[in-house]
Design an enzyme around this catalytic site. Structure first.
Site, PDB file in Angstrom:
ATOM      1  CB  SER A 150     -49.626  -6.504  -7.616  1.00 59.93           C
ATOM      2  OG  SER A 150     -49.347  -5.051  -7.789  1.00 59.93           O
ATOM      3  CG  ASP A 294     -47.419  -6.130 -15.740  1.00 62.90           C
ATOM      4  OD1 ASP A 294     -48.017  -5.395 -15.104  1.00 62.90           O
ATOM      5  OD2 ASP A 294     -46.660  -7.348 -15.203  1.00 62.90           O
ATOM      6  CG  HIS A 321     -50.546  -5.050 -12.833  1.00 64.94           C
ATOM      7  ND1 HIS A 321     -49.209  -5.468 -12.735  1.00 64.94           N
ATOM      8  CD2 HIS A 321     -51.078  -4.862 -11.557  1.00 64.94           C
ATOM      9  CE1 HIS A 321     -48.910  -5.370 -11.359  1.00 64.94           C
ATOM     10  NE2 HIS A 321     -49.898  -5.214 -10.897  1.00 64.94           N
TER      11      HIS A 321
END
Length: 347
Positions: A150, A294, A321
């Site tokens: 991320s 995601d 994610h």
């Protein structure tokens, strides 16, 4: 990228992580858990590393697991302002593969110092921090793999642009190389998948900047999050995820990312970040990890791998994610295979 919700910390934790297994020795001298000569023996692998910044010196927290002179992975968590805790799923896989790895809380996060100084909340300053951590841990081009998830993926890419000569391998997990493209995907693709009434209610709350409204959190947790962040009911989220998300340094998250879950907002530090066209400059072996559900576009992640001179792609058909949890076996099989392949090619 990912909003870390304080109230999640009160949810019931799931069963504990299974114990890691000791790796088979590659030769008679290799012992994964041998701490002989390690200066972090007393603290169980923990080091508080001094970091020099324009505002003074602070300390950041790291913890080593295992030994491998050729395979050492430094983990960059998301947020910004998250912490290392949700990476603890790695304990179930990397020790068995004989891979040494390092948990690390970035400045303003977790167990590290929290000066709450907005002048330090820049990409370049965080890159400098990672380089200081690398030096203190003794990582180099013969052994150093950098994994960013991320926001950590942005940081990992920027580190590679600035200090790629120090890397043996790079892993970009669940992060697109362009914030404008991420914003477009969040709005036009993911947002469009929501029930129209739910989407309108979320947008109305965002337009009013009523992000602290419990209804906003409720809508995210019952619609968006179980679909695109971690594909299981929130009550079943693993304890390391709850612990990681429950300790968000929200001020830095707000300044760099913004309060919305549908892209990075106008005025945030990361608003215009875009490095896709520069990927062709990176020659280090790089794995791009994308997942079907995601918050990041998995097709874009594959295009990133194609743009990189030495790029590799890992697609996770059941992941979101937090694919290291909801498509866990494929995630770690692909990650370990990449590290071992790079290591073999580098001999």
């Amino acid at each position: 990228m990912l909003r870390y919700l304080v109230f999640l910390g009160v949810l019931t934790a799931c069963s504990p992580t299974p114990p890691a297994t000791v790796a088979n020795a590659e030769d008679d001298s290799f012992a994964y858990y041998d701490n002989t000569g390690r200066d972090d023996l007393l603290s169980g692998g923990v080091k508080m590393i001094p970091i020099t910044t324009p505002s003074g010196e602070y300390r950041v927290w790291t913890k080593r697991v295992g030994n491998n002179p050729r395979k050492k992975v430094l983990l960059l968590h998301g947020g910004p302002g998250g912490n290392h805790a949700y990476f603890e799923a790695f304990d179930s896989y990397l020790p068995g593969a004989g891979i040494e790895y390092y948990y690390y809380d970035q400045l303003e996060s977790g167990y590290s110092d929290k000066p709450n100084d907005p002048s330090l909340w820049t990409i370049d300053r965080f890159v400098s921090e990672v380089e200081q951590v690398r030096t203190a841990l003794g990582l180099d081009a013969d052994n150093f793999y950098l994994l960013g998830h991320s926001w950590g993926g942005i940081l990992a890419l920027e580190y590679a642009f600035a200090h790629g000569e120090n890397l043996k391998g790079l892993i970009i997990s669940n992060m697109m190389a362009s914030v404008p493209e991420y914003n477009r995907y969040a709005e036009e693709v993911l947002g469009a998948q929501l029930d129209p009434a739910v989407r309108k209610e979320i947008r109305d709350l965002e337009a009013a900047e009523d992000y602290a409204n419990p209804r906003y959190e409720e809508l995210l947790m019952t619609t968006y999050y179980p679909e695109h962040v971690l594909r299981m009911p929130a009550a079943d989220w693993p304890e390391p995820v709850l612990r990681g998300f429950g300790d968000l340094s929200y001020d830095i998250y707000l300044a760099m990312q913004g309060p919305s879950e549908f892209g990075i907002r106008e005025g945030a530090v990361l608003e215009d970040w875009d490095r896709f066209d520069d990927l062709k400059q990176l020659t280090v072996p790089t794995l791009c990890i994308g997942a079907e559900y995601d918050t990041m576009d998995p097709q874009y992640m594959a295009k990133m791998a194609e743009q990189l001179p030495n790029g590799h792609s890992l697609y996770l058909p059941e992941g979101s994610h937090m694919a290291m949890y909801d498509d866990q076996e494929r995630y770690f099989a692909g990650l370990i295979d990449f590290i071992n392949t790079v290591d073999t090619q580098g001999k």
